[in-house]
Design a protein around this motif. Structure first.
Motif, PDB file in Angstrom:
ATOM      1  N   GLY A   6      -4.195  13.712   0.481  1.00 41.79           N
ATOM      2  CA  GLY A   6      -4.628  13.202  -0.817  1.00 41.79           C
ATOM      3  C   GLY A   6      -3.892  11.929  -1.175  1.00 41.79           C
ATOM      4  O   GLY A   6      -2.905  11.557  -0.532  1.00 41.79           O
ATOM      5  N   ILE A   7      -4.378  11.260  -2.208  1.00 35.08           N
ATOM      6  CA  ILE A   7      -3.795   9.991  -2.670  1.00 35.08           C
ATOM      7  C   ILE A   7      -3.250  10.179  -4.076  1.00 35.08           C
ATOM      8  O   ILE A   7      -3.913  10.755  -4.938  1.00 35.08           O
ATOM      9  N   MET A   8      -2.051   9.672  -4.291  1.00 36.48           N
ATOM     10  CA  MET A   8      -1.406   9.739  -5.597  1.00 36.48           C
ATOM     11  C   MET A   8      -1.038   8.329  -6.051  1.00 36.48           C
ATOM     12  O   MET A   8      -0.304   7.614  -5.361  1.00 36.48           O
ATOM     13  N   VAL A   9      -1.576   7.902  -7.189  1.00 37.71           N
ATOM     14  CA  VAL A   9      -1.265   6.584  -7.741  1.00 37.71           C
ATOM     15  C   VAL A   9      -0.205   6.775  -8.826  1.00 37.71           C
ATOM     16  O   VAL A   9      -0.430   7.497  -9.799  1.00 37.71           O
ATOM     17  N   CYS A  10       0.945   6.133  -8.652  1.00 33.38           N
ATOM     18  CA  CYS A  10       2.099   6.349  -9.535  1.00 33.38           C
ATOM     19  C   CYS A  10       2.278   5.150 -10.470  1.00 33.38           C
ATOM     20  O   CYS A  10       2.595   4.046 -10.013  1.00 33.38           O
ATOM     21  N   GLY A  11       2.098   5.376 -11.762  1.00 24.76           N
ATOM     22  CA  GLY A  11       2.213   4.301 -12.737  1.00 24.76           C
ATOM     23  C   GLY A  11       3.451   4.427 -13.586  1.00 24.76           C
ATOM     24  O   GLY A  11       4.148   5.448 -13.562  1.00 24.76           O
ATOM     25  N   ASP A  36     -14.407  11.204  -0.193  1.00 24.68           N
ATOM     26  CA  ASP A  36     -14.132  12.522   0.392  1.00 24.68           C
ATOM     27  C   ASP A  36     -12.654  12.896   0.317  1.00 24.68           C
ATOM     28  O   ASP A  36     -12.221  13.848   0.970  1.00 24.68           O
ATOM     29  N   THR A  37     -11.892  12.147  -0.471  1.00 28.19           N
ATOM     30  CA  THR A  37     -10.449  12.381  -0.576  1.00 28.19           C
ATOM     31  C   THR A  37     -10.069  12.632  -2.029  1.00 28.19           C
ATOM     32  O   THR A  37     -10.583  11.979  -2.940  1.00 28.19           O
ATOM     33  N   HIS A  38      -9.182  13.592  -2.237  1.00 33.42           N
ATOM     34  CA  HIS A  38      -8.694  13.873  -3.593  1.00 33.42           C
ATOM     35  C   HIS A  38      -7.726  12.771  -4.021  1.00 33.42           C
ATOM     36  O   HIS A  38      -6.764  12.473  -3.309  1.00 33.42           O
ATOM     37  N   VAL A  39      -7.982  12.161  -5.175  1.00 40.75           N
ATOM     38  CA  VAL A  39      -7.148  11.099  -5.716  1.00 40.75           C
ATOM     39  C   VAL A  39      -6.671  11.522  -7.103  1.00 40.75           C
ATOM     40  O   VAL A  39      -7.473  11.901  -7.955  1.00 40.75           O
ATOM     41  N   GLU A  40      -5.370  11.454  -7.320  1.00 39.07           N
ATOM     42  CA  GLU A  40      -4.800  11.760  -8.624  1.00 39.07           C
ATOM     43  C   GLU A  40      -3.875  10.612  -9.046  1.00 39.07           C
ATOM     44  O   GLU A  40      -3.554   9.736  -8.249  1.00 39.07           O
ATOM     45  N   TYR A  41      -3.447  10.648 -10.305  1.00 35.51           N
ATOM     46  CA  TYR A  41      -2.521   9.642 -10.796  1.00 35.51           C
ATOM     47  C   TYR A  41      -1.577  10.278 -11.805  1.00 35.51           C
ATOM     48  O   TYR A  41      -1.842  11.367 -12.347  1.00 35.51           O
ATOM     49  N   GLY A  62      -4.936  22.326  -2.100  1.00 35.63           N
ATOM     50  CA  GLY A  62      -4.643  22.529  -0.688  1.00 35.63           C
ATOM     51  C   GLY A  62      -4.142  21.303   0.040  1.00 35.63           C
ATOM     52  O   GLY A  62      -4.089  21.290   1.278  1.00 35.63           O
ATOM     53  N   ILE A  63      -3.745  20.277  -0.710  1.00 33.93           N
ATOM     54  CA  ILE A  63      -3.246  19.047  -0.084  1.00 33.93           C
ATOM     55  C   ILE A  63      -1.823  19.278   0.422  1.00 33.93           C
ATOM     56  O   ILE A  63      -0.957  19.750  -0.313  1.00 33.93           O
ATOM     57  N   THR A  64      -1.588  18.939   1.677  1.00 42.73           N
ATOM     58  CA  THR A  64      -0.257  19.091   2.265  1.00 42.73           C
ATOM     59  C   THR A  64       0.402  17.747   2.592  1.00 42.73           C
ATOM     60  O   THR A  64       1.595  17.694   2.853  1.00 42.73           O
ATOM     61  N   ARG A  65      -0.391  16.674   2.596  1.00 38.40           N
ATOM     62  CA  ARG A  65       0.168  15.334   2.799  1.00 38.40           C
ATOM     63  C   ARG A  65      -0.344  14.421   1.702  1.00 38.40           C
ATOM     64  O   ARG A  65      -1.553  14.337   1.474  1.00 38.40           O
ATOM     65  N   VAL A  66       0.582  13.767   1.034  1.00 35.45           N
ATOM     66  CA  VAL A  66       0.226  12.874  -0.076  1.00 35.45           C
ATOM     67  C   VAL A  66       0.587  11.441   0.296  1.00 35.45           C
ATOM     68  O   VAL A  66       1.706  11.159   0.740  1.00 35.45           O
ATOM     69  N   PHE A 247      -4.909  -2.278  -3.547  1.00 36.23           N
ATOM     70  CA  PHE A 247      -4.493  -0.873  -3.582  1.00 36.23           C
ATOM     71  C   PHE A 247      -4.985  -0.144  -2.330  1.00 36.23           C
ATOM     72  O   PHE A 247      -4.252   0.638  -1.715  1.00 36.23           O
ATOM     73  N   GLN A 248      -6.229  -0.396  -1.963  1.00 34.99           N
ATOM     74  CA  GLN A 248      -6.794   0.248  -0.785  1.00 34.99           C
ATOM     75  C   GLN A 248      -6.020  -0.165   0.473  1.00 34.99           C
ATOM     76  O   GLN A 248      -5.761   0.663   1.355  1.00 34.99           O
ATOM     77  N   ASP A 249      -5.638  -1.427   0.549  1.00 36.85           N
ATOM     78  CA  ASP A 249      -4.828  -1.887   1.677  1.00 36.85           C
ATOM     79  C   ASP A 249      -3.499  -1.144   1.739  1.00 36.85           C
ATOM     80  O   ASP A 249      -3.009  -0.806   2.834  1.00 36.85           O
ATOM     81  N   ARG A 250      -2.888  -0.895   0.574  1.00 41.84           N
ATOM     82  CA  ARG A 250      -1.600  -0.203   0.566  1.00 41.84           C
ATOM     83  C   ARG A 250      -1.743   1.232   1.053  1.00 41.84           C
ATOM     84  O   ARG A 250      -0.855   1.774   1.725  1.00 41.84           O
ATOM     85  N   VAL A 251      -2.849   1.878   0.698  1.00 37.84           N
ATOM     86  CA  VAL A 251      -3.100   3.232   1.201  1.00 37.84           C
ATOM     87  C   VAL A 251      -3.247   3.196   2.719  1.00 37.84           C
ATOM     88  O   VAL A 251      -2.684   4.036   3.441  1.00 37.84           O
ATOM     89  N   GLN A 252      -3.996   2.221   3.215  1.00 34.73           N
ATOM     90  CA  GLN A 252      -4.209   2.117   4.657  1.00 34.73           C
ATOM     91  C   GLN A 252      -2.898   1.858   5.396  1.00 34.73           C
ATOM     92  O   GLN A 252      -2.681   2.365   6.508  1.00 34.73           O
ATOM     93  N   GLU A 253      -2.011   1.069   4.792  1.00 30.29           N
ATOM     94  CA  GLU A 253      -0.710   0.814   5.408  1.00 30.29           C
ATOM     95  C   GLU A 253       0.065   2.108   5.620  1.00 30.29           C
ATOM     96  O   GLU A 253       0.725   2.290   6.650  1.00 30.29           O
ATOM     97  N   ILE A 254       0.011   3.007   4.633  1.00 34.53           N
ATOM     98  CA  ILE A 254       0.713   4.283   4.783  1.00 34.53           C
ATOM     99  C   ILE A 254       0.125   5.063   5.948  1.00 34.53           C
ATOM    100  O   ILE A 254       0.856   5.610   6.790  1.00 34.53           O
TER     101      ILE A 254
END
Length: 401
Positions: A6-11, A36-41, A62-66, A247-254
């Motif tokens: 999943g993706i977590m955006v931290c503000g 298709d991915t759970h995104v939270e903030y 059920g997310i095990t990797r953030v 932001f999308q680029d930063r997710v891809q970098e991870i």
């Protein structure tokens, strides 16, 4: 992307409810790009949900990797210390979850292009309403957030230079909304002496909020003293498509294992000139005392567009509101250390280490703070070495009357 990722955006969070709504649009924008991915903030302070609540929601699904991305333009204390501290604590308390932390948006050509479009839109409007002014007769003032981290502050100057050369303005300068120098008032007052017909003020901020409103207010105040100069206010970045692309680029970098921060210029790792005493300081969050307390008052006359008036005792008396001042990066306490600072309330945190964290939060100390991170401490921000600079670093005071 695997179903268990999943993706977590931290503000950071803001008392301005409009800012919180704008930040939420980033998460919505990423959801559209990762259907298709759970995104939270979540937020460090003032806003709900807090970061740990967003992580709770991902874990419940059920997310095990953030993949955690900081919603920050530059890497200063929030991105380097506060957010990692919250994430590390959460991961330690939930060993079944792995949290991979990404880097800030940073100096990026997509961000520069987004900034350029905001500036161009302001120029187009001004030319239409007030007549053409030559680009060589125009001065660009880029306003950064301001930090006690010289690396982050210097990035604002680099953004300014990229925009200056991109447009070919007659001149360009950088100032800051707080913490460092020069502040907006002194910066614009200096710029007004340089003889340009037009000054365009561009807040290099992601979202609206107390500070953006104060930047525009400070611009009005300086403009009133210089009727011979046309002052133009450009919009902040907001959810510009190129910002979402970054932001999308930063997710891809991870995901690709390429999320590398600029550690060579980090004052916590290297001896930065003037900041040598901060090498090796512990990584810890300074936001427990304002985590999740909410933003502006619901019945405030600002109607969600907070400018921090509700933290002023006279304003609250006038409008029959409770006066509840809190710690604010917009109006910090004295930056020099105050070593004997007893809060008179209980801090109970899970990390279990004590540290002196002394500065005046400006809030009512009679209440009990019980956090799920648990350690007793007094708050102490390392003193900013230029606290007595004549053009800063006190944050802008809201004009009275």
């Amino acid at each position: 992307m695997p179903e268990t990722t999943g993706i977590m955006v931290c503000g950071h969070g803001s008392r301005n409810q409009n800012a919180a709504r704008e930040f939420a649009t980033v998460a919505e924008g990423l959801k559209a790009r990762y259907p298709d991915t759970h995104v939270e903030y979540g937020y460090l302070e003032f806003c709900n949900p807090v970061i740990s609540e967003g992580l709770d929601r991902l874990r419940a699904k059920g997310i095990t990797r953030v993949l955690a991305v900081p919603g920050m333009l530059f890497a200063a204390g929030h991105a380097k210390n506060d957010i990692p501290s919250v994430l590390n604590t959460y991961q330690a308390q939930n060993p079944g979850m792995v949290i991979n932390y990404g880097r800030e948006l940073g100096i990026d050509l997509k961000m520069i292009r987004a900034a350029g479009e905001r500036i161009q839109a302001a120029l187009d409007t001004a030319n239409k309403e007030h007549g053409e002014v030559a680009i060589h007769d125009t001065l660009l003032m880029v306003v950064g957030r301001g930090s006690s981290d010289p690396d982050a502050n210097s990035n604002a100057s680099k953004v300014m230079r990229m925009l200056w050369e991109g447009f070919g303005f007659g001149w360009a300068e950088t100032c800051y909304s707080g913490v460092t120098f020069p502040l907006v008032g002194p910066g614009l007052s200096h710029a007004a002496k340089l003889g340009y017909k037009r000054i365009i003020v561009f807040p290099y901020f992601l979202f609206t909020g107390v500070l953006v409103k104060r930047i525009y207010s400070e611009t009005d105040a300086v403009a009133a003293n210089h009727p011979e100069i046309q002052f133009i206010k450009a919009s902040y970045l907001s959810d510009h498509p190129l910002v979402l692309d970054t932001f999308q680029d930063r997710v891809q970098e991870i995901m690709d294992g390429q999320a590398l921060m600029n550690c060579q210029m980090c004052k916590y790792r290297e001896q930065v000139l003037g900041f040598e005493a901060e090498v090796g300081l512990p990584q810890e969050s300074h936001h427990h005392h304002v985590e999740g307390i909410g933003g502006g008052l619901e019945d405030c006359p600002c109607k969600g567009d907070c400018d921090a008036s509700c933290r002023e005792e006279e304003f609250c008396k006038e409008h029959g509101l409770p006066w509840t001042p809190v710690h604010s990066h917009a109006s910090p306490a004295p930056l020099e250390p105050v070593h004997d600072h007893s809060h008179g309330h209980d801090h109970s945190h899970a990390q279990g280490h004590g540290h002196d964290h002394s500065h005046d939060h400006g809030h009512d100390h009679s209440h009990d703070h019980t956090h799920d991170q648990g350690h007793s401490h007094d708050h102490h921000h390392h003193p900013y070495p230029h606290a007595d600079h004549p053009h800063g670093p006190r944050s802008m005071e809201k004009k009275k009357g």
